[in-house]
Enzyme design. Structure first.
Site, PDB file in Angstrom:
ATOM      1  N   CYS A 245       0.839  -1.310  -0.066  1.00 19.46           N
ATOM      2  CA  CYS A 245       0.123   0.045  -0.220  1.00 19.46           C
ATOM      3  C   CYS A 245       0.844   1.249  -0.249  1.00 19.46           C
ATOM      4  O   CYS A 245       0.548   2.407  -0.329  1.00 19.46           O
ATOM      5  CB  CYS A 245      -1.092  -0.023   1.192  1.00 19.46           C
ATOM      6  SG  CYS A 245      -0.250   0.000   2.776  1.00 19.46           S
ATOM      7  N   HIS A 282      -2.360  11.218  15.792  1.00 23.10           N
ATOM      8  CA  HIS A 282      -2.873  10.396  14.629  1.00 23.10           C
ATOM      9  C   HIS A 282      -1.877   9.958  14.120  1.00 23.10           C
ATOM     10  O   HIS A 282      -0.685  10.064  13.806  1.00 23.10           O
ATOM     11  CB  HIS A 282      -3.571  11.343  13.869  1.00 23.10           C
ATOM     12  CG  HIS A 282      -3.870  10.749  12.313  1.00 23.10           C
ATOM     13  ND1 HIS A 282      -5.114   9.962  12.435  1.00 23.10           N
ATOM     14  CD2 HIS A 282      -3.260  10.684  11.219  1.00 23.10           C
ATOM     15  CE1 HIS A 282      -5.241   9.346  10.886  1.00 23.10           C
ATOM     16  NE2 HIS A 282      -4.135   9.657  10.538  1.00 23.10           N
ATOM     17  N   HIS A 285      -4.787   4.049  10.109  1.00 23.21           N
ATOM     18  CA  HIS A 285      -6.100   3.553  10.120  1.00 23.21           C
ATOM     19  C   HIS A 285      -5.670   1.994  10.236  1.00 23.21           C
ATOM     20  O   HIS A 285      -4.759   1.388   9.849  1.00 23.21           O
ATOM     21  CB  HIS A 285      -6.659   3.667   8.952  1.00 23.21           C
ATOM     22  CG  HIS A 285      -7.275   5.199   8.725  1.00 23.21           C
ATOM     23  ND1 HIS A 285      -6.672   6.103   8.307  1.00 23.21           N
ATOM     24  CD2 HIS A 285      -8.598   5.668   9.302  1.00 23.21           C
ATOM     25  CE1 HIS A 285      -7.158   7.249   8.477  1.00 23.21           C
ATOM     26  NE2 HIS A 285      -8.512   6.954   9.240  1.00 23.21           N
ATOM     27  N   ASP A 289      -7.847  -6.464   6.425  1.00 26.01           N
ATOM     28  CA  ASP A 289      -7.419  -7.394   5.160  1.00 26.01           C
ATOM     29  C   ASP A 289      -5.790  -7.617   5.469  1.00 26.01           C
ATOM     30  O   ASP A 289      -5.008  -7.853   4.560  1.00 26.01           O
ATOM     31  CB  ASP A 289      -7.503  -6.691   4.113  1.00 26.01           C
ATOM     32  CG  ASP A 289      -6.719  -5.149   4.087  1.00 26.01           C
ATOM     33  OD1 ASP A 289      -5.973  -4.632   5.068  1.00 26.01           O
ATOM     34  OD2 ASP A 289      -6.536  -4.277   2.999  1.00 26.01           O
ATOM     35  N   ARG A 297      -4.626  -5.263   9.785  1.00 29.67           N
ATOM     36  CA  ARG A 297      -3.559  -4.389   8.994  1.00 29.67           C
ATOM     37  C   ARG A 297      -3.488  -2.951   9.568  1.00 29.67           C
ATOM     38  O   ARG A 297      -4.657  -2.319   9.330  1.00 29.67           O
ATOM     39  CB  ARG A 297      -3.878  -4.319   7.483  1.00 29.67           C
ATOM     40  CG  ARG A 297      -2.563  -3.323   6.944  1.00 29.67           C
ATOM     41  CD  ARG A 297      -2.875  -3.362   5.267  1.00 29.67           C
ATOM     42  NE  ARG A 297      -3.808  -3.063   4.719  1.00 29.67           N
ATOM     43  CZ  ARG A 297      -4.281  -1.972   4.246  1.00 29.67           C
ATOM     44  NH1 ARG A 297      -3.444  -1.020   4.129  1.00 29.67           N
ATOM     45  NH2 ARG A 297      -5.475  -1.665   3.742  1.00 29.67           N
ATOM     46  N   CYS A 299      -2.253   0.340   9.124  1.00 26.38           N
ATOM     47  CA  CYS A 299      -1.739   1.143   8.083  1.00 26.38           C
ATOM     48  C   CYS A 299      -1.191   2.190   8.818  1.00 26.38           C
ATOM     49  O   CYS A 299      -2.185   3.354   8.881  1.00 26.38           O
ATOM     50  CB  CYS A 299      -2.516   1.278   6.950  1.00 26.38           C
ATOM     51  SG  CYS A 299      -2.072   2.091   5.473  1.00 26.38           S
TER      52      CYS A 299
END
Length: 325
Positions: A245, A282, A285, A289, A297, A299
């Site tokens: 990704c 922050h 997310h 998957d 995951r 990310c």
């Protein structure tokens, strides 16, 4: 100090009103091995909840925390404590009144006493509260575990716990005194001086860095990732994988207690946002998957992380996490 001879675990005892509400601030943090709700400071052995509430036994509702000071120093526990109570109210906490709900720090050795006194004085000097700091600091005495019904009450009765906590006024008070506009302004001023513009925008304004053009998306070194703001340990290279990704992806965090999950409805979609617990940065997310067996995951933006290579972990104070690689 009350130690476990093998693991060198220590005890910390805090009173801050209803013990239901004093568990959640500390649970699941790295180095926290157990939290027990109970009663202390009284003159009757093995008191019941009804006896303590009757104000006839001299006991105070409290929590006793078993912790590893190498992973979570006592001073950090004190910081959490002050941010969880009204330190100016010696007669109870929020809508719970009486001596059984009084706030107190019960120290287990001289070092804890000194650190508690120093942190109390630091809070007084900060001027955050316009009333005297009324929390007493006392030697720890016999601690009696409360009835099983009261242990981990927030997980057994989550809805009632949430109603109780909201109705007590605790959360509104803490938000008013610990998350002020002045606090945010001072934090942002300090962070702008030591973070890059991208790091600031990601951690403070929930921005997203470009995929494949960030520092750690293809990092193959051994080590751990910590919050760029606070240094809080978040992820291990052991759990990093290539998701294709363009951002660093992890199958799990180092400790579940270091991560907060929030619903995110921005950009016309539903996602689960991931933030750090200590600094509220922050991070990215969470998706479903990832690799099995968990299927997670995480990310994460490189800009929210600082990577500490295995060979530098000891000197930077993260040696206790070497076993996580």
């Amino acid at each position: 100090m009350e130690n476990n001879a093998q693991s060198q675990l220590h005890k910390a005892t805090f009173a801050g009103g209803c013990f239901w509400c004093m568990v959640t601030p500390f649970e699941e943090l790295p180095g926290i091995h157990g939290i027990v709700s109970g009663y202390t400071g009284g003159h009757v052995a093995n008191p019941t909840y009804e006896e303590v509430c009757s104000e006839t036994t001299g006991h105070t509702e409290a929590v006793q925390i078993t912790f590893d000071p190498g992973l979570f120093p006592y001073r950090k526990l004190l910081d959490i404590y002050w941010r969880s109570v009204d330190p100016t109210d010696a007669e109870g906490q929020f809508h719970d009144r009486g001596s059984s709900y009084r706030p107190a720090i019960f120290y287990h050795d001289e070092q804890q006493r000194e650190e508690a006194e120093a942190s109390k004085e630091e809070l007084r000097r900060s001027g955050r509260f316009d009333k005297p700091i009324a929390v007493s600091i006392e030697p720890a005495v016999e601690f009696y575990a409360a009835e099983e019904y009261h242990q981990d009450y927030h997980t057994k009765n989550p809805l009632r716990y949430k109603y109780y906590r909201h109705g007590s006024g605790r959360d509104a008070f803490l938000e008013q005194h610990w998350n002020t506009a002045k606090d945010k302004e001072e934090l942002h001023k300090e962070l702008r001086q030591r973070l890059t513009p991208m790091q600031f925008e990601v951690t403070q304004n929930s921005a997203t860095e470009p995929p494949f053009r960030n520092e750690y998306y293809n990092n193959a070194e051994q080590g751990i990732y910590v919050d760029i703001v606070s240094g809080e340990p978040l992820f291990s290279s052991r759990d990093q994988f290539d998701a294709g990704c363009g951002w660093p992806s992890f199958s799990r965090p180092l400790h579940g207690g270091s991560i907060q999950e929030r619903q995110d409805f921005t950009h016309g979609m539903y996602r689960i946002e991931v933030r750090s617990r200590e600094a509220d940065s922050h991070l990215g997310h969470l998706f479903d998957d990832g690799p099995m067996p968990g299927g997670h995951r995480y990310c994460i933006n490189s800009a929210s992380l600082r990577f500490i290579p295995k060979e530098r972990m000891e000197e930077e104070g993260y040696g206790s996490y070497l076993s996580e690689l």
